[in-house]
Motif scaffolding. Structure first.
Motif, PDB file in Angstrom:
ATOM      1  N   GLU A  34      59.010  16.412  -2.276  1.00  0.00           N
ATOM      2  CA  GLU A  34      58.885  17.637  -1.480  1.00  0.00           C
ATOM      3  C   GLU A  34      59.919  17.937  -0.976  1.00  0.00           C
ATOM      4  O   GLU A  34      60.722  16.990  -0.336  1.00  0.00           O
ATOM      5  N   ASP A  35      60.534  19.272  -0.752  1.00  0.00           N
ATOM      6  CA  ASP A  35      61.667  19.771  -0.099  1.00  0.00           C
ATOM      7  C   ASP A  35      61.479  19.446   1.326  1.00  0.00           C
ATOM      8  O   ASP A  35      60.400  19.554   1.869  1.00  0.00           O
ATOM      9  N   ASP A  36      62.683  19.470   2.076  1.00  0.00           N
ATOM     10  CA  ASP A  36      62.625  19.467   3.303  1.00  0.00           C
ATOM     11  C   ASP A  36      62.092  20.709   4.140  1.00  0.00           C
ATOM     12  O   ASP A  36      62.252  21.642   3.601  1.00  0.00           O
ATOM     13  N   HIS A  37      61.453  20.590   5.168  1.00  0.00           N
ATOM     14  CA  HIS A  37      60.881  21.571   5.653  1.00  0.00           C
ATOM     15  C   HIS A  37      62.085  22.250   6.721  1.00  0.00           C
ATOM     16  O   HIS A  37      62.955  21.413   7.248  1.00  0.00           O
ATOM     17  N   PRO A  38      62.037  23.553   6.842  1.00  0.00           N
ATOM     18  CA  PRO A  38      63.346  24.161   7.886  1.00  0.00           C
ATOM     19  C   PRO A  38      63.193  23.656   9.147  1.00  0.00           C
ATOM     20  O   PRO A  38      64.262  23.634   9.892  1.00  0.00           O
ATOM     21  N   TRP A  39      62.232  23.176   9.659  1.00  0.00           N
ATOM     22  CA  TRP A  39      61.960  22.833  11.024  1.00  0.00           C
ATOM     23  C   TRP A  39      61.731  21.300  11.165  1.00  0.00           C
ATOM     24  O   TRP A  39      61.474  20.725  12.306  1.00  0.00           O
ATOM     25  N   SER A  40      61.705  20.803  10.080  1.00  0.00           N
ATOM     26  CA  SER A  40      61.702  19.184  10.004  1.00  0.00           C
ATOM     27  C   SER A  40      62.484  18.328  10.794  1.00  0.00           C
ATOM     28  O   SER A  40      63.459  18.690  11.288  1.00  0.00           O
ATOM     29  N   GLY A  41      61.886  17.127  11.347  1.00  0.00           N
ATOM     30  CA  GLY A  41      62.511  16.294  12.358  1.00  0.00           C
ATOM     31  C   GLY A  41      61.900  14.753  12.084  1.00  0.00           C
ATOM     32  O   GLY A  41      60.852  14.684  11.035  1.00  0.00           O
ATOM     33  N   LYS A  42      62.368  13.869  12.611  1.00  0.00           N
ATOM     34  CA  LYS A  42      61.965  12.599  12.556  1.00  0.00           C
ATOM     35  C   LYS A  42      62.156  11.578  13.789  1.00  0.00           C
ATOM     36  O   LYS A  42      62.900  11.832  14.447  1.00  0.00           O
ATOM     37  N   TRP A  43      61.174  10.836  13.827  1.00  0.00           N
ATOM     38  CA  TRP A  43      61.166   9.616  14.719  1.00  0.00           C
ATOM     39  C   TRP A  43      62.078   8.712  14.274  1.00  0.00           C
ATOM     40  O   TRP A  43      61.989   8.336  13.127  1.00  0.00           O
ATOM     41  N   LEU A  44      62.962   8.190  15.227  1.00  0.00           N
ATOM     42  CA  LEU A  44      63.885   7.174  14.500  1.00  0.00           C
ATOM     43  C   LEU A  44      63.627   5.819  15.465  1.00  0.00           C
ATOM     44  O   LEU A  44      63.586   5.577  16.401  1.00  0.00           O
ATOM     45  N   TRP A  45      63.312   4.643  14.611  1.00  0.00           N
ATOM     46  CA  TRP A  45      62.923   3.395  15.161  1.00  0.00           C
ATOM     47  C   TRP A  45      64.225   2.427  14.277  1.00  0.00           C
ATOM     48  O   TRP A  45      64.193   2.324  13.229  1.00  0.00           O
ATOM     49  N   PHE A  46      64.826   1.843  15.230  1.00  0.00           N
ATOM     50  CA  PHE A  46      65.960   0.815  14.830  1.00  0.00           C
ATOM     51  C   PHE A  46      65.468  -0.552  14.781  1.00  0.00           C
ATOM     52  O   PHE A  46      65.240  -1.101  15.900  1.00  0.00           O
ATOM     53  N   ASP A  97      57.599  20.028  11.782  1.00  0.00           N
ATOM     54  CA  ASP A  97      57.968  21.101  12.486  1.00  0.00           C
ATOM     55  C   ASP A  97      58.336  20.490  14.020  1.00  0.00           C
ATOM     56  O   ASP A  97      57.320  20.157  14.585  1.00  0.00           O
ATOM     57  N   TRP A  98      59.503  20.273  14.364  1.00  0.00           N
ATOM     58  CA  TRP A  98      59.900  19.725  15.601  1.00  0.00           C
ATOM     59  C   TRP A  98      59.427  20.532  16.924  1.00  0.00           C
ATOM     60  O   TRP A  98      59.213  20.049  17.915  1.00  0.00           O
ATOM     61  N   ARG A  99      59.231  21.871  16.728  1.00  0.00           N
ATOM     62  CA  ARG A  99      58.664  22.573  17.561  1.00  0.00           C
ATOM     63  C   ARG A  99      57.461  22.561  18.268  1.00  0.00           C
ATOM     64  O   ARG A  99      56.871  22.925  19.115  1.00  0.00           O
ATOM     65  N   ASN A 100      56.737  21.719  17.070  1.00  0.00           N
ATOM     66  CA  ASN A 100      55.247  21.475  17.312  1.00  0.00           C
ATOM     67  C   ASN A 100      55.058  20.257  18.127  1.00  0.00           C
ATOM     68  O   ASN A 100      54.903  19.031  17.685  1.00  0.00           O
ATOM     69  N   ILE A 101      55.000  20.271  19.399  1.00  0.00           N
ATOM     70  CA  ILE A 101      55.160  19.286  20.453  1.00  0.00           C
ATOM     71  C   ILE A 101      53.864  18.360  20.275  1.00  0.00           C
ATOM     72  O   ILE A 101      53.935  17.200  20.309  1.00  0.00           O
ATOM     73  N   ASP A 102      52.703  19.017  20.177  1.00  0.00           N
ATOM     74  CA  ASP A 102      51.494  18.308  19.848  1.00  0.00           C
ATOM     75  C   ASP A 102      51.603  17.307  19.162  1.00  0.00           C
ATOM     76  O   ASP A 102      51.184  16.030  18.828  1.00  0.00           O
ATOM     77  N   ASP A 103      52.043  17.850  17.815  1.00  0.00           N
ATOM     78  CA  ASP A 103      52.200  16.953  16.602  1.00  0.00           C
ATOM     79  C   ASP A 103      53.073  15.868  16.810  1.00  0.00           C
ATOM     80  O   ASP A 103      53.048  14.663  16.410  1.00  0.00           O
ATOM     81  N   VAL A 104      54.458  16.268  17.445  1.00  0.00           N
ATOM     82  CA  VAL A 104      55.511  15.150  17.549  1.00  0.00           C
ATOM     83  C   VAL A 104      54.864  13.988  18.576  1.00  0.00           C
ATOM     84  O   VAL A 104      55.054  12.963  18.402  1.00  0.00           O
ATOM     85  N   GLN A 105      54.120  14.438  19.585  1.00  0.00           N
ATOM     86  CA  GLN A 105      53.440  13.524  20.499  1.00  0.00           C
ATOM     87  C   GLN A 105      52.374  12.846  19.774  1.00  0.00           C
ATOM     88  O   GLN A 105      52.288  11.407  20.042  1.00  0.00           O
ATOM     89  N   ARG A 106      51.644  13.400  18.924  1.00  0.00           N
ATOM     90  CA  ARG A 106      50.369  12.644  18.273  1.00  0.00           C
ATOM     91  C   ARG A 106      51.089  11.451  17.453  1.00  0.00           C
ATOM     92  O   ARG A 106      50.648  10.367  17.472  1.00  0.00           O
ATOM     93  N   VAL A 107      52.327  11.674  16.769  1.00  0.00           N
ATOM     94  CA  VAL A 107      52.932  10.645  16.010  1.00  0.00           C
ATOM     95  C   VAL A 107      53.499   9.750  16.881  1.00  0.00           C
ATOM     96  O   VAL A 107      53.279   8.413  16.615  1.00  0.00           O
ATOM     97  N   LEU A 108      54.114  10.055  17.775  1.00  0.00           N
ATOM     98  CA  LEU A 108      54.622   9.073  18.714  1.00  0.00           C
ATOM     99  C   LEU A 108      53.417   8.150  19.290  1.00  0.00           C
ATOM    100  O   LEU A 108      53.511   6.743  19.366  1.00  0.00           O
ATOM    101  N   THR A 109      52.302   8.991  19.660  1.00  0.00           N
ATOM    102  CA  THR A 109      51.056   7.957  20.324  1.00  0.00           C
ATOM    103  C   THR A 109      50.770   6.859  19.255  1.00  0.00           C
ATOM    104  O   THR A 109      50.350   5.901  19.502  1.00  0.00           O
TER     105      THR A 109
END
Length: 185
Positions: A34-46, A97-109
């Motif tokens: 799948e291609d990258d989405h225009p607003w995609s982002g990622k959580w980084l865990w080292f 979509d990094w602008r979807n804070i609810d989804d970003v928060q869901r993944v963090l949770t």
């Protein structure tokens, strides 16, 4: 289009992979090509090297079960960058979509519920493509053990700009709909 290979039985451990820089996993109904989405982002865990294989197995399974983002990747031992910490490797968990804070928060949770207590950083793919690394490159930060997102000033400003642009676009569209239609003679 980015082409990725699915981990094979031999490739499921980043510490033993000798040909690829990254191992990939995808959520259900999401091809690895799948291609990258225009607003995609990622959580980084080292992740520490001593926990890399076990950590990747946990993230890979959670991704494939649809509990995290739409795909994830883990750096292998051959993936090194200048000035990087040789005792850790990044594991990235993507959202569309990094602008979807609810989804970003869901993944963090969900990451925290998997037992990940380290500091987590979130970064947009557009910042990565622009070569933005290091201090100030994070879109969101999750301090160690915390469920709460910290939103840096530049991210707040970008979100406010996006919101203002959407509001203006709605007003313009409404004005067009309400404008009288000129009569044709």
């Amino acid at each position: 289009m980015i082409v990725k290979t699915a981990p094979s039985a031999q490739q499921d451990a980043p510490s033993r992979e000798t040909t690829e820089h990254w191992l990939w996993a995808a959520a259900p109904d999401t091809p690895l090509t799948e291609d990258d989405h225009p607003w995609s982002g990622k959580w980084l865990w080292f992740a520490p090297l001593s926990l890399l294989d076990r950590s990747w197995a946990t993230i890979r399974t959670a991704t494939e079960d649809g509990l995290l983002g739409y795909r994830s990747k883990a750096a292998t031992l051959i993936n090194t960058r200048t000035k990087s910490d040789d005792t850790r490797r990044p594991i990235c968990i993507y959202t569309r979509d990094w602008r979807n804070i609810d989804d970003v928060q869901r993944v963090l949770t969900n990451l925290r519920s998997l037992g990940i207590v380290d500091v987590l950083l979130y970064k947009t793919d557009s910042d990565t493509h622009r070569g933005r690394y290091g201090t100030g490159a994070s879109t969101f930060v999750a301090p160690a053990t915390k469920m709460k997102l910290i939103i840096p000033k530049r991210t707040r400003e970008a979100l406010e700009h996006q919101h203002a642009a959407r509001v203006q676009a709605r007003r313009t569209a409404a004005a067009r709909r309400e404008a009288p239609v000129p009569k044709r003679t």
